[in-house]
Design a protein around this motif. Structure first.
Motif, PDB file in Angstrom:
ATOM      1  N   THR A 173      16.048  20.741  15.595  1.00  0.00           N
ATOM      2  CA  THR A 173      15.149  20.634  16.811  1.00  0.00           C
ATOM      3  C   THR A 173      15.843  20.538  18.242  1.00  0.00           C
ATOM      4  N   ALA A 174      17.136  20.486  18.334  1.00  0.00           N
ATOM      5  CA  ALA A 174      17.954  20.386  19.415  1.00  0.00           C
ATOM      6  C   ALA A 174      17.626  21.828  20.477  1.00  0.00           C
ATOM      7  N   GLY A 175      18.072  21.784  21.396  1.00  0.00           N
ATOM      8  CA  GLY A 175      17.933  22.544  22.363  1.00  0.00           C
ATOM      9  C   GLY A 175      19.632  22.960  22.335  1.00  0.00           C
ATOM     10  N   SER A 176      20.379  22.420  22.221  1.00  0.00           N
ATOM     11  CA  SER A 176      21.817  22.849  22.478  1.00  0.00           C
ATOM     12  C   SER A 176      22.198  21.760  21.401  1.00  0.00           C
ATOM     13  N   ALA A 177      23.525  22.627  20.164  1.00  0.00           N
ATOM     14  CA  ALA A 177      24.675  21.841  19.575  1.00  0.00           C
ATOM     15  C   ALA A 177      24.997  21.668  19.784  1.00  0.00           C
ATOM     16  N   THR A 178      26.386  21.724  18.710  1.00  0.00           N
ATOM     17  CA  THR A 178      27.699  22.214  18.212  1.00  0.00           C
ATOM     18  C   THR A 178      27.745  21.679  16.352  1.00  0.00           C
ATOM     19  N   LEU A 179      28.352  22.730  15.718  1.00  0.00           N
ATOM     20  CA  LEU A 179      28.876  22.441  14.202  1.00  0.00           C
ATOM     21  C   LEU A 179      30.812  22.715  14.916  1.00  0.00           C
ATOM     22  N   GLU A 180      31.578  21.329  14.448  1.00  0.00           N
ATOM     23  CA  GLU A 180      33.175  22.113  14.535  1.00  0.00           C
ATOM     24  C   GLU A 180      33.413  21.461  13.240  1.00  0.00           C
ATOM     25  N   ASN A 181      34.785  22.369  13.136  1.00  0.00           N
ATOM     26  CA  ASN A 181      35.419  21.990  12.117  1.00  0.00           C
ATOM     27  C   ASN A 181      36.529  21.882  12.409  1.00  0.00           C
ATOM     28  N   ALA A 182      36.694  19.932  12.543  1.00  0.00           N
ATOM     29  CA  ALA A 182      37.884  19.771  13.259  1.00  0.00           C
ATOM     30  C   ALA A 182      38.824  18.994  11.347  1.00  0.00           C
ATOM     31  N   GLY A 183      38.702  19.981  10.328  1.00  0.00           N
ATOM     32  CA  GLY A 183      38.819  19.016   9.031  1.00  0.00           C
ATOM     33  C   GLY A 183      40.337  19.659   8.932  1.00  0.00           C
ATOM     34  N   GLY A 184      40.924  19.838   7.947  1.00  0.00           N
ATOM     35  CA  GLY A 184      42.249  20.654   6.928  1.00  0.00           C
ATOM     36  C   GLY A 184      41.908  21.747   7.088  1.00  0.00           C
ATOM     37  N   GLY A 185      40.368  22.208   6.300  1.00  0.00           N
ATOM     38  CA  GLY A 185      40.709  23.861   5.489  1.00  0.00           C
ATOM     39  C   GLY A 185      39.361  24.430   6.624  1.00  0.00           C
ATOM     40  N   THR A 186      38.832  25.123   5.705  1.00  0.00           N
ATOM     41  CA  THR A 186      37.513  26.031   5.871  1.00  0.00           C
ATOM     42  C   THR A 186      36.373  25.102   5.656  1.00  0.00           C
ATOM     43  N   LEU A 187      35.559  25.067   7.198  1.00  0.00           N
ATOM     44  CA  LEU A 187      34.070  24.659   6.093  1.00  0.00           C
ATOM     45  C   LEU A 187      33.728  25.637   5.724  1.00  0.00           C
TER      46      LEU A 187
END
Length: 452
Positions: free
Chosen positions: A219-233
């Motif tokens: 519902t947010a106008g601006s959002a980020t999904l970040e992969n900071a892990g050790g493999g593919t998300l």
């Protein structure tokens, strides 16, 4: 008369009980030093906080054991602390949709016991509020409590780590600049992950590849999904707005890959997707409004990717990578239009065993500085064809090259590198302005491996 007095007495008694409960609620401060037991009266300034309505405050660094079940209204932490909930015990927070955890310093709640959180109505869950720059970690299992979920209601970071979390409401960021981090997809509970604050972030920090099957709601106008892990998300569920209006979701993770095998869809609103850093790998359906690939980011297109009602903009230095697994029989139809919005845009195309075809219905430039270079083995063969449907056969313009060298176009074979045969470069199809200089010609001959 007796009935009248009985009713009056009952009303007075009820009022007295309510007043008494409120009056006896504790507001107690930890006095137990660097380590201690929650259930020891002497460790608190005003007795043990352990019942609904009680508040507890920790002002000095401490490791605190919780050996038996307790209920709190609010816990405030002003110095780094760890609370360990013993097996069989529950630390319950009961304040409707109000504040239950407030932390201005790092707080970890771990142990083999359970946590439960209260809620108001709808998505108004109890507020968890680490301050900006502070991480609050819930490592103990968050058990179900009706339809309550988890709500981050501040600009800090809430980290969920328990893969056995069983809460049935959504895991949501409800305010601007909040970060909801998770080390295992199951730590996000059983319902959905949700962005309500703008901007807000969802960050994967696990040590290996993982798949998030829950839907991602926006519902947010601006959002980020970040992969900071050790493999593919990998996101295998629906990623979509659940309210009207324009939404922008940016995928990030330098040096990492986020794969979408589910769907990117407009839903109740309009979704714009940005590959902001790292690699965004698509093998599902994209029915959102736009895709943008930023500088140094990669949009990878795997088998099964389907683009509908999408425009694709490639900023300077962006990369489009097709068929990353070099699968045979690969086909991809890119969005219409596909726009070059800067210099140094790249297309990377590995050859398949026998057949691979990538089609761009409408490739265009946003301005005169935009350029595209194609890196492709066996280009122009059945194993690797790149079709530009809005181009006519003949020499391609100087801004479109193959491995940095001139290229031409064939209606059947698609983009072709200028060939070198017999020690000379075939330039007969090029106009005067398209003929490369002598060093370029020499480079083509050298790359072709011809001998005099």
């Amino acid at each position: 008369m007796n009935t009248w007095f009985a009713r009056l007495f009952s009303a007075v008694l009820s009022f007295g009980l309510l007043f008494s409960a409120d009056a006896w609620a504790l507001d107690s401060i930890w006095m137990g030093g660097a380590s201690g037991d929650w259930n020891v009266s002497g460790n608190w300034s005003a007795g043990i906080p352990q019942a609904a309505g009680d508040t507890a405050t920790i002002n000095s660094s401490a490791l605190i054991a919780i050996p038996a079940s307790i209920t709190l209204k609010t816990l405030t932490v002003n110095a780094s602390a760890t609370l360990t909930v013993a097996s069989g015990a529950t630390l319950a927070f009961s304040n409707g949709g109000g504040d239950v955890l407030i932390a201005s310093a790092a707080l970890t709640i771990d142990g083999d016991g359970d946590l439960t959180f209260s809620m108001g109505t709808g998505f108004d869950y109890a507020n968890i509020k680490p301050s900006a720059g502070t991480t609050l970690t819930l490592a103990a299992r968050v058990a179900a409590n009706g339809s309550a979920g988890i709500e981050l209601n501040s600009a800090g970071t809430l980290l969920l780590t328990n893969p056995n979390n069983a809460f049935t409401g959504v895991a949501r960021v409800s305010t601007a600049n909040g970060t909801l981090a998770f080390s295992h997809p199951n730590a996000l509970g059983l319902s959905a992950a949700r962005y309500d604050g703008s901007p807000s972030r969802l960050v994967y920090v696990g040590g290996s590849a993982a798949t998030l099957t829950l839907p991602v709601q926006i519902t947010a106008g601006s959002a980020t999904l970040e992969n900071a892990g050790g493999g593919t998300l990998t996101l295998s569920g629906l990623v979509s707005p659940v309210s009207s209006g324009n939404k922008t979701l940016t995928f990030s993770g330098a040096g990492r890959t986020t794969a979408v095998s589910g769907s990117l869809a407009n839903g109740a609103g309009v979704l714009n997707v940005v590959s902001g850093s790292g690699t965004l790998l698509l093998s599902g359906a994209a029915t959102n409004r736009s895709l943008t690939v930023n500088s140094a980011a990669t949009l990878a297109v795997d088998a099964g990717a389907l683009f509908q009602n999408v425009s694709l903009t490639n900023n300077a230095g962006a990369t489009l990578a097709f068929n990353p697994a070099s699968g045979d029989g690969f086909t991809a139809l890119l969005p219409n239009p596909t726009v070059l919005n800067g210099a140094g845009v790249r297309i990377v195309l590995p050859a398949a065993a026998t057949a691979s075809t990538v089609t761009l219905p409408n490739l265009s430039r946003a301005h005169s500085l935009a350029s595209l270079d194609i890196e492709a083995a066996s280009l122009g063969t059945a194993a690797n064809k790149l079709l530009l449907q809005n181009f006519t056969p003949g020499p391609l313009p100087a801004w479109l090259t193959v491995s940095g060298l001139p290229a031409t176009y064939d209606a059947t074979l698609g983009v072709l590198p200028v060939t070198a045969t017999g020690g000379t470069v075939s330039l007969s199809a090029l106009g005067p302005s398209e003929i490369p200089d002598a060093p370029t010609v020499a480079a083509v001959i050298d790359s072709a491996g011809t001998a005099g």
